[in-house]
Motif scaffolding. Sequence first.
Motif, PDB file in Angstrom:
ATOM      1  N   ASN A  51       7.025  30.205  23.055  1.00 35.62           N
ATOM      2  CA  ASN A  51       8.444  30.238  23.467  1.00 35.62           C
ATOM      3  C   ASN A  51       8.884  28.948  24.160  1.00 35.62           C
ATOM      4  N   CYS A  52       8.214  27.842  23.880  1.00 35.69           N
ATOM      5  CA  CYS A  52       8.578  26.558  24.489  1.00 35.69           C
ATOM      6  C   CYS A  52       9.334  25.716  23.466  1.00 35.69           C
ATOM      7  N   ILE A  53      10.510  25.233  23.842  1.00 33.86           N
ATOM      8  CA  ILE A  53      11.336  24.469  22.901  1.00 33.86           C
ATOM      9  C   ILE A  53      11.453  22.997  23.291  1.00 33.86           C
ATOM     10  N   GLY A  54      10.617  22.527  24.218  1.00 26.43           N
ATOM     11  CA  GLY A  54      10.644  21.103  24.531  1.00 26.43           C
ATOM     12  C   GLY A  54      10.057  20.790  25.894  1.00 26.43           C
ATOM     13  N   PRO A  69      17.224  30.446  20.402  1.00 27.65           N
ATOM     14  CA  PRO A  69      16.947  31.812  19.937  1.00 27.65           C
ATOM     15  C   PRO A  69      16.947  32.829  21.076  1.00 27.65           C
ATOM     16  N   SER A  70      17.151  34.062  20.716  1.00 23.05           N
ATOM     17  CA  SER A  70      17.125  35.152  21.698  1.00 23.05           C
ATOM     18  C   SER A  70      15.725  35.313  22.285  1.00 23.05           C
ATOM     19  N   ASN A  86      12.511  34.638  27.636  1.00 26.92           N
ATOM     20  CA  ASN A  86      13.373  33.541  27.187  1.00 26.92           C
ATOM     21  C   ASN A  86      12.570  32.422  26.542  1.00 26.92           C
ATOM     22  N   HIS A  87      13.220  31.683  25.634  1.00 29.29           N
ATOM     23  CA  HIS A  87      12.688  30.400  25.193  1.00 29.29           C
ATOM     24  C   HIS A  87      12.994  29.379  26.294  1.00 29.29           C
ATOM     25  N   ILE A  88      12.002  28.582  26.641  1.00 26.05           N
ATOM     26  CA  ILE A  88      12.134  27.737  27.830  1.00 26.05           C
ATOM     27  C   ILE A  88      11.755  26.278  27.541  1.00 26.05           C
ATOM     28  N   ILE A  89      12.103  25.418  28.490  1.00 27.01           N
ATOM     29  CA  ILE A  89      11.715  24.008  28.506  1.00 27.01           C
ATOM     30  C   ILE A  89      10.758  23.819  29.675  1.00 27.01           C
ATOM     31  N   VAL A  90       9.728  23.007  29.506  1.00 26.18           N
ATOM     32  CA  VAL A  90       8.779  22.746  30.591  1.00 26.18           C
ATOM     33  C   VAL A  90       9.089  21.392  31.217  1.00 26.18           C
ATOM     34  N   ILE A 105      10.546  35.055  35.084  1.00 24.83           N
ATOM     35  CA  ILE A 105      10.089  34.483  33.807  1.00 24.83           C
ATOM     36  C   ILE A 105       8.808  33.676  34.034  1.00 24.83           C
ATOM     37  N   ARG A 106       8.768  32.887  35.098  1.00 25.53           N
ATOM     38  CA  ARG A 106       7.552  32.109  35.370  1.00 25.53           C
ATOM     39  C   ARG A 106       6.368  33.030  35.650  1.00 25.53           C
ATOM     40  N   ASP A 107       6.608  34.104  36.405  1.00 22.76           N
ATOM     41  CA  ASP A 107       5.524  35.046  36.689  1.00 22.76           C
ATOM     42  C   ASP A 107       5.039  35.741  35.419  1.00 22.76           C
ATOM     43  N   THR A 108       5.961  35.988  34.480  1.00 24.99           N
ATOM     44  CA  THR A 108       5.560  36.603  33.209  1.00 24.99           C
ATOM     45  C   THR A 108       4.644  35.676  32.426  1.00 24.99           C
ATOM     46  N   PHE A 109       4.979  34.392  32.374  1.00 24.08           N
ATOM     47  CA  PHE A 109       4.096  33.434  31.707  1.00 24.08           C
ATOM     48  C   PHE A 109       2.758  33.330  32.445  1.00 24.08           C
TER      49      PHE A 109
END
Length: 338
Positions: A95-98, A172-173, A187-191, A310-314
């Motif tokens: 789920n990382c987009i960049g 994306p959703s 969510n799709h996220i950026i790091v 979201i961070r805790d989920t990852f």
Amino acid sequence: MVVVVASEEDNKEDEAASSFFVRLLVRIVKYLSTGDSFTTITSSFRLGISTVGMTVRETCDQIWLQLKDTYMPTPTEDIWKHTARRFNEMWNFPNCIGALDGKHVKIEAPANTGSLFFNYKGTFSIVLLTLVDADYCFLAIDVESYGGNSDGGIFANSALGRALQRGTLNVPSPLELPSAPELGKVNHIIVADEAFPMKPYLLRPYSGKHLEEDKRIFNLSLSRARRISENAFGILTQRFRVYKRPMEVNPDLADSIVKATCILCNYLRHEVVGQADQSDSFDIGDGGNTSLHEFQRPRGNRASEEALHIRDTFRKYFVSPAGEVPWQYDRVRRGLRL
């Protein structure tokens, strides 16, 4: 007969002029790749410094305009999904987009600008803010920012940051993480690194020196994906050695040079890996028109509950059987870096 002779002479003049401009353009590209000075070009072609500067600017602007639609096209949901798939395949981060980061491009001190371009490193610079995909291509760039501003402040006021905040980038959703439906959709996220704020679409590492093992594993996984942006800067500066020393040009020309070299870097990357027909990059629109003197101090920078969740989920995912990799515990326990 006279008309024919005149026509031949005209053709010879046209050919000579064409040859001159071809050699000049080759020299300009060589200037970008070797970091040569304008003085060499002026002496080789008997042109004035201002003429050379204007020609370099027009050439760089045309390189950008002609290539950006192919190598930085408008984003689509399919492009994002392809990028996310590549991050998972290459760097085990779903789920990382960049990967987001900023680079200070050193320039000579501009006249009558005070400390606007003076950065914390003690040099003068403009800031190149980039979003990079899993294959070291630039997904998005934002230039024309003063070196005195922080990466986080530049991002918050950039076209990319504003579009992500508005949710207008066709991202994306939320999607379940691979083989972990019990964690729900994410969510799709950026790091990014610590210079950037936590957002529901932007993850940064946990802060602190004495973290629990699962948090250190998350930081390790995020660092592994985020370092792609640093590697992309390394590729850029090795291919275009104009970055090796302060650019002896005004900030506007430096912006044009940066945009041209970034799009050429994407072009070369696609040609090497044979991906020209499935570009992962896009132009963020008005990012090049962003001016830091219009920026305001960011407000409400505290991470939201959604972003922390979201961070805790990852974090839970990377220590679960679905998301862990065999070597992560050994590296964290031995204090090794990637």
